[in-house]
Scaffold this motif. Structure first.
Motif, mmCIF file in Angstrom:
data_model
loop_
_atom_site.group_PDB
_atom_site.id
_atom_site.type_symbol
_atom_site.label_atom_id
_atom_site.label_comp_id
_atom_site.label_asym_id
_atom_site.label_seq_id
_atom_site.Cartn_x
_atom_site.Cartn_y
_atom_site.Cartn_z
ATOM 1 N N TRP A 120 53.461 43.211 39.765
ATOM 2 C CA TRP A 120 52.347 43.567 40.638
ATOM 3 C C TRP A 120 52.734 43.419 42.102
ATOM 4 O O TRP A 120 52.414 44.272 42.939
ATOM 5 C CB TRP A 120 51.152 42.681 40.286
ATOM 6 N N HIS A 173 53.127 46.347 45.354
ATOM 7 C CA HIS A 173 52.589 46.242 46.715
ATOM 8 C C HIS A 173 53.690 46.501 47.746
ATOM 9 O O HIS A 173 53.487 47.276 48.696
ATOM 10 C CB HIS A 173 51.996 44.846 46.928
ATOM 11 N N GLU A 196 47.397 47.901 49.506
ATOM 12 C CA GLU A 196 46.486 47.269 48.555
ATOM 13 C C GLU A 196 45.927 48.296 47.573
ATOM 14 O O GLU A 196 45.821 48.045 46.366
ATOM 15 C CB GLU A 196 45.336 46.590 49.299
ATOM 16 N N ASP A 230 47.030 48.548 43.332
ATOM 17 C CA ASP A 230 46.112 48.529 42.197
ATOM 18 C C ASP A 230 46.130 49.837 41.409
ATOM 19 O O ASP A 230 46.240 49.832 40.181
ATOM 20 C CB ASP A 230 44.693 48.244 42.673
ATOM 21 N N ARG A 231 46.034 50.959 42.081
ATOM 22 C CA ARG A 231 45.810 52.230 41.377
ATOM 23 C C ARG A 231 47.078 52.824 40.772
ATOM 24 O O ARG A 231 46.986 53.663 39.868
ATOM 25 C CB ARG A 231 45.130 53.226 42.313
ATOM 26 N N TYR A 255 45.033 44.493 36.054
ATOM 27 C CA TYR A 255 45.315 43.639 37.205
ATOM 28 C C TYR A 255 44.096 42.857 37.672
ATOM 29 O O TYR A 255 44.194 42.037 38.586
ATOM 30 C CB TYR A 255 45.837 44.470 38.376
ATOM 31 N N ASP A 256 42.931 43.079 37.069
ATOM 32 C CA ASP A 256 41.709 42.426 37.546
ATOM 33 C C ASP A 256 41.854 40.905 37.584
ATOM 34 O O ASP A 256 41.410 40.245 38.530
ATOM 35 C CB ASP A 256 40.519 42.806 36.678
ATOM 36 N N ARG A 288 44.150 39.833 40.596
ATOM 37 C CA ARG A 288 43.491 39.880 41.895
ATOM 38 C C ARG A 288 42.423 38.793 42.003
ATOM 39 O O ARG A 288 42.315 38.132 43.036
ATOM 40 C CB ARG A 288 42.866 41.265 42.129
ATOM 41 N N LYS A 313 41.607 48.161 52.737
ATOM 42 C CA LYS A 313 41.397 48.555 51.343
ATOM 43 C C LYS A 313 40.008 49.148 51.145
ATOM 44 O O LYS A 313 39.836 50.120 50.396
ATOM 45 C CB LYS A 313 41.603 47.386 50.394
#
Length: 316
Positions: A166, A170, A224, A228-229, A235-236, A239, A273
């Motif tokens: 993750w 980024h 950011e 995520d996308r 990934y919830d 984060r 974001k």
């Protein structure tokens, strides 16, 4: 022993300039354990695979073409400090040239403050994309601070491989920004030079400071969004736990972060974001990537808070 080494390095700061950078490096490293980068073959392949996969996913989802930096390193904390002492010295050189022959007491204070900042950051930074602003070389660099990634993954009680991946998404998203927008480095350099030039004249250029803030808000916000996308897993939880960790810092850590301006950086993440989430919901991540097509596509300060103004101004 480490604290003694730090104090001794600062106390021995010398030279004619406002900061003794050699002493900064020695003092910062003296107060921070380097950590281990004795990686297994699987871990080395994991980092390499994460970066490659992130490049492919970010390129596909964001519809941007870019190359990875020529330098991709897995570092310990001391390696990161050394790399960033070089960066800070380069960025602050114009100010230093205006402050020659600084009294020794002021030099000690400046050297100690910079060492403190780098030691704190060296113990907390997970990954870094370095565009090497104001450097003679054109190449950029990408760093992963392995001991910090390992420590924070353990503190958050999350899978280390997934957390590392993750973070890679980024940082590679930053590579995508600078790769898709060859003008971005020059834009930041010129804005920084205007800001620093004003400071050397004893002025505060609010226009250049504002431009620097809005540009960095776009840079951090886009990363950011893409983090995520484009990420190919859930990934919830990552984060949520990372946000809880940031919010749950003790008062001393919070004060240090405020003094180092990290609260402003956090605001840039959140504000940027929020802007890009609205844009991406309307036009997709590829539509959000249009921000890097031209300097005029950067959002204004007002547009960051009202994304539909940007959507109305920048056509699909």
């Amino acid at each position: 022993m480490g604290l003694y080494r730090s104090v001794q390095a600062v106390a021995n700061a010398s030279g004619d300039g406002p900061i003794d950078w050699h002493a900064v490096a020695e003092a910062a490293k003296g107060s921070v354990a380097p950590g281990s980068v004795d990686l297994s073959e699987a871990e080395r392949e994991g980092y390499a695979g994460d970066v490659r996969d992130a490049r492919d996913r970010v390129s596909d989802v964001g519809a941007v073409e870019f190359d990875l930096p020529g330098t991709v390193e897995v570092q310990d904390r001391h390696h990161w400090i050394d790399a960033n002492v070089t960066t800070f010295e380069r960025l602050m050189r114009p100010l230093e040239q205006q402050a020659k022959y600084m009294p020794g007491l002021a030099r000690l204070a400046n050297t100690g403050s910079m060492a403190f900042a780098l030691s704190f950051l060296g113990n907390n930074v997970l990954g870094q994309y370095d565009p090497l602003l104001l450097a003679e070389a054109d190449d950029h660099a990408l760093y992963f601070v392995h001991p910090n990634i390992e420590r924070v993954a353990g503190q958050l009680d999350v899978n280390r491989d997934r957390f590392r991946r993750w973070i890679a998404f980024h940082e590679v998203a930053h590579a995508a920004e600078f790769g898709a927008a060859p003008w971005l480095s020059t834009h930041l350099e010129e804005t920084m030079e205007e800001t620093i030039g004003a400071l050397t004249d004893g002025r505060l250029d609010r226009d250049s400071l504002g431009e620097l803030d809005t540009t960095m808000t776009a840079v951090e916000g886009y990363a950011e969004l893409v983090m995520d996308r484009a990420f190919d897993d859930e990934y919830d939880d990552l984060r949520a736990k990372l946000e809880a960790r940031r919010s749950g810092r003790g008062p001393i850590a919070m004060l240090v972060r405020r003094l180092l301006g990290l609260g402003m950086k956090r605001r840039q993440y959140e504000r940027g974001k929020a802007f890009f989430d609205v844009v991406a919901d309307e036009r997709g991540v590829a539509g959000a990537s249009k921000v890097w097509e031209d300097p005029s596509h950067l959002p204004t300060d007002e547009e960051l808070d009202h994304p539909r103004l940007w959507l109305g101004r920048v056509a699909e």
